[in-house]
Design an enzyme around this catalytic site. Structure first.
Site, mmCIF file in Angstrom:
data_model
loop_
_atom_site.group_PDB
_atom_site.id
_atom_site.type_symbol
_atom_site.label_atom_id
_atom_site.label_comp_id
_atom_site.label_asym_id
_atom_site.label_seq_id
_atom_site.Cartn_x
_atom_site.Cartn_y
_atom_site.Cartn_z
ATOM 1 N N ARG A 76 -17.659 10.053 6.639
ATOM 2 C CA ARG A 76 -17.479 8.982 5.650
ATOM 3 C C ARG A 76 -18.178 7.795 6.270
ATOM 4 O O ARG A 76 -17.721 7.225 7.243
ATOM 5 C CB ARG A 76 -15.983 8.717 5.430
ATOM 6 C CG ARG A 76 -15.681 7.452 4.605
ATOM 7 C CD ARG A 76 -16.212 7.569 3.190
ATOM 8 N NE ARG A 76 -15.720 6.461 2.363
ATOM 9 C CZ ARG A 76 -16.405 5.348 2.109
ATOM 10 N NH1 ARG A 76 -17.623 5.176 2.632
ATOM 11 N NH2 ARG A 76 -15.889 4.411 1.334
ATOM 12 N N HIS A 129 -18.731 1.656 6.991
ATOM 13 C CA HIS A 129 -18.478 0.837 5.820
ATOM 14 C C HIS A 129 -17.369 -0.165 6.113
ATOM 15 O O HIS A 129 -16.738 -0.126 7.173
ATOM 16 C CB HIS A 129 -18.057 1.720 4.634
ATOM 17 C CG HIS A 129 -16.764 2.449 4.837
ATOM 18 N ND1 HIS A 129 -16.627 3.531 5.686
ATOM 19 C CD2 HIS A 129 -15.513 2.228 4.312
ATOM 20 C CE1 HIS A 129 -15.379 3.956 5.668
ATOM 21 N NE2 HIS A 129 -14.678 3.187 4.852
ATOM 22 N N HIS A 179 -14.278 -2.788 3.687
ATOM 23 C CA HIS A 179 -13.660 -3.073 2.394
ATOM 24 C C HIS A 179 -13.177 -4.516 2.350
ATOM 25 O O HIS A 179 -12.903 -5.126 3.376
ATOM 26 C CB HIS A 179 -12.430 -2.189 2.150
ATOM 27 C CG HIS A 179 -12.625 -0.729 2.374
ATOM 28 N ND1 HIS A 179 -13.259 0.086 1.477
ATOM 29 C CD2 HIS A 179 -12.246 0.074 3.400
ATOM 30 C CE1 HIS A 179 -13.268 1.320 1.935
ATOM 31 N NE2 HIS A 179 -12.666 1.349 3.099
ATOM 32 N N GLU A 212 -7.113 -0.940 4.909
ATOM 33 C CA GLU A 212 -7.006 0.512 4.718
ATOM 34 C C GLU A 212 -5.977 1.075 5.693
ATOM 35 O O GLU A 212 -6.084 0.905 6.901
ATOM 36 C CB GLU A 212 -8.364 1.158 4.966
ATOM 37 C CG GLU A 212 -8.371 2.683 4.956
ATOM 38 C CD GLU A 212 -9.744 3.250 5.267
ATOM 39 O OE1 GLU A 212 -10.694 2.955 4.521
ATOM 40 O OE2 GLU A 212 -9.876 3.972 6.295
ATOM 41 N N HIS A 269 -15.699 0.292 9.810
ATOM 42 C CA HIS A 269 -15.107 1.487 10.398
ATOM 43 C C HIS A 269 -15.802 2.733 9.867
ATOM 44 O O HIS A 269 -16.623 2.662 8.941
ATOM 45 C CB HIS A 269 -13.601 1.546 10.118
ATOM 46 C CG HIS A 269 -13.221 1.473 8.672
ATOM 47 N ND1 HIS A 269 -13.302 0.306 7.940
ATOM 48 C CD2 HIS A 269 -12.751 2.416 7.804
ATOM 49 C CE1 HIS A 269 -12.910 0.527 6.702
ATOM 50 N NE2 HIS A 269 -12.568 1.798 6.588
ATOM 51 N N HIS A 322 19.229 3.672 -3.538
ATOM 52 C CA HIS A 322 18.811 2.519 -2.747
ATOM 53 C C HIS A 322 17.777 1.707 -3.520
ATOM 54 O O HIS A 322 17.350 2.101 -4.608
ATOM 55 C CB HIS A 322 18.222 2.977 -1.407
ATOM 56 C CG HIS A 322 16.922 3.734 -1.543
ATOM 57 N ND1 HIS A 322 16.859 5.044 -1.991
ATOM 58 C CD2 HIS A 322 15.636 3.360 -1.304
ATOM 59 C CE1 HIS A 322 15.596 5.441 -2.004
ATOM 60 N NE2 HIS A 322 14.834 4.441 -1.608
ATOM 61 N N HIS A 354 14.302 -1.354 -2.623
ATOM 62 C CA HIS A 354 13.468 -2.043 -1.640
ATOM 63 C C HIS A 354 13.235 -3.474 -2.119
ATOM 64 O O HIS A 354 12.629 -3.691 -3.169
ATOM 65 C CB HIS A 354 12.136 -1.320 -1.452
ATOM 66 C CG HIS A 354 12.295 0.115 -1.055
ATOM 67 N ND1 HIS A 354 12.580 0.513 0.228
ATOM 68 C CD2 HIS A 354 12.245 1.259 -1.799
ATOM 69 C CE1 HIS A 354 12.689 1.831 0.279
ATOM 70 N NE2 HIS A 354 12.483 2.300 -0.937
ATOM 71 N N GLU A 370 7.424 0.492 -4.163
ATOM 72 C CA GLU A 370 7.263 1.736 -3.403
ATOM 73 C C GLU A 370 6.163 2.578 -4.052
ATOM 74 O O GLU A 370 6.177 2.824 -5.252
ATOM 75 C CB GLU A 370 8.568 2.528 -3.379
ATOM 76 C CG GLU A 370 8.439 3.881 -2.672
ATOM 77 C CD GLU A 370 9.757 4.654 -2.628
ATOM 78 O OE1 GLU A 370 9.701 5.901 -2.635
ATOM 79 O OE2 GLU A 370 10.820 4.011 -2.598
ATOM 80 N N HIS A 428 16.937 3.411 -7.239
ATOM 81 C CA HIS A 428 16.428 4.768 -7.448
ATOM 82 C C HIS A 428 16.980 5.700 -6.375
ATOM 83 O O HIS A 428 17.618 5.271 -5.413
ATOM 84 C CB HIS A 428 14.902 4.792 -7.424
ATOM 85 C CG HIS A 428 14.291 4.309 -6.133
ATOM 86 N ND1 HIS A 428 14.290 2.978 -5.760
ATOM 87 C CD2 HIS A 428 13.661 4.982 -5.124
ATOM 88 C CE1 HIS A 428 13.687 2.848 -4.598
ATOM 89 N NE2 HIS A 428 13.306 4.050 -4.176
#
Length: 391
Positions: free
Chosen positions: A91, A94, A96, A100, A139, A272, A274, A279, A318
């Site tokens: 890959r 490059h 971004h 990532e 990277h 629970h 968050h 999520e 959820h």
């Protein structure tokens, strides 16, 4: 395996069969949508997408497919890219706009990244390892070892597109050759063979992983951009294991945290929520059912299997129930530096007892006494319950 029986939109004496065009394969994958539990109510958007429905970009030595806000409109905070590289496939170099975060699903790869202080980092990763490339850091990834690798990339913006990254070959193809030559102080003829278009994923020479690939005269980074998630001791419960990675044990990952969760057959990732982020769940193995409670009487239930993505918006209650006969393995990923959750059990245990009983209509009853006695047994945090778990 998905259930063999095709579900129908029936509930007791309610509903009826489907006499129009059926799609039995998809209906078997979503029984809770075809025949939702009576506790579902109101209108919630779709919180499910399968990578099997994503467009696959096929390249020399690998492929990539993505789930972003375009595929799944509720995926506003994070986007995911599932990528495969054969042994030696690259890959390309490059960077971004987004950070990532990645989890190794299978095989081995070599990962390189530059920090912001002139240092270079290189590591060979295997199944269960994690890496992080901060925003704007250049990277690369290369498949190593027999069979190459497959991994899940997570980006800290749901609007991310894998087709809009900054690639070395693309940049040089769109820069005058004489400028490139001037930049490196050599004759422009050296660059006659530059690619006219981006390379993205391409086959390269298989590196000898017994030796570093980065030249020895390049300063080494002082930072650690990889983490061996599956090598860290888990929180073991009666119903499965939990491993958490965030800035507590992986300091460089300042925008993404995650939990790797296993749930035993018919076990439960407890009720629970968050408080600090949506999520973004990725299901690696097994079959699961999730009901998302949105307040104001609204709830919707979804079914998930390997390769599916699930979204639970921030602060919505959820659970994740294993509805199959094999273990569920999943990632819970968040756009946040720290993993945070509150469980229903923890909440009730930390609230005034009489108030809890009055909320549950259990005051002044033998059932209420039994409930409070069980609630305060003090077993500690148990985020995954077994089928036979009791309070």
């Amino acid at each position: 395996m998905a259930p063999s029986r095709v579900p129908e939109p029936r509930r007791g004496d309610l509903g009826s069969d489907i006499i129009g065009p059926p799609n039995p394969d998809r209906e078997k994958q979503a029984p809770s949508l075809v025949s939702p539990p009576p506790t579902d109510h109101g209108t919630l958007p779709s919180l499910k997408w399968s990578f099997a429905d994503s467009h696959t970009r096929i390249e020399e030595g690998g492929w990539a497919r993505q789930t972003t806000v375009r595929e799944l409109p509720s995926s506003t905070e994070l986007a995911g890219v599932n990528m495969r590289l054969e042994e030696g496939a690259i890959r390309e170099l490059h960077w971004h706009r987004e950070a990532e975060w990645a989890y190794m699903l299978e095989g081995k790869c070599r990962f390189t990244v530059l920090d912001g202080e002139g240092g270079a980092y290189e590591a060979d990763l295997e199944k269960g390892d994690v890496w992080y490339a901060p925003r704007g850091r250049p990277h690369s990834i290369q498949g190593v070892g027999q069979g190459g690798c497959e991994f899940m990339l997570i980006f800290d913006d749901g609007n991310f597109s894998e087709d809009e990254t900054f690639l070395l070959s693309d940049w040089l193809a769109h820069t005058p050759k004489e400028v490139v030559a001037k930049n490196f102080g050599i004759d422009s003829s050296v660059f006659d063979a530059l690619s006219k278009t981006e390379k993205y994923i391409f086959r390269g020479a298989i590196p000898n992983t017994a030796f570093p690939g980065i030249p020895s005269d390049v300063p080494k980074s002082k930072h650690r951009f990889t983490h061996k998630l599956m090598a860290q001791p888990p929180l073991k419960t009666a119903g499965g294991d939990v491993r958490i990675v965030d800035t507590t044990n992986f300091p460089v990952s300042t925008t993404v945290s995650a939990a790797h969760v296993t749930i035993s057959p018919h076990g439960l990732r407890e009720l629970h929520w968050h408080p600090n982020a949506d999520e973004w769940s990725f299901f690696i193995r097994g079959r699961a059912r999730v009901t998302v409670f949105a307040g104001s009487g609204m709830a919707r239930t979804f079914d998930y299997q390997a390769g599916d993505v699930g979204i639970v918006p921030r602060s919505l209650g959820h659970y994740v129930e294993n509805v199959g006969d094999e273990e569920v393995e999943m990632l819970e990923v968040f756009r946040a530096p720290k993993f945070e959750d509150f469980s229903l059990e923890e909440w009730l245990r930390g609230s005034p007892g009489q108030m809890v009983l009055e909320h549950l209509n259990l005051q002044d009853s033998e059932q209420g006494r039994k409930f409070m006695e069980a609630l305060h047994k003090g077993k500690g945090k148990q985020p995954v319950k077994s089928e036979k778990s009791k309070l």
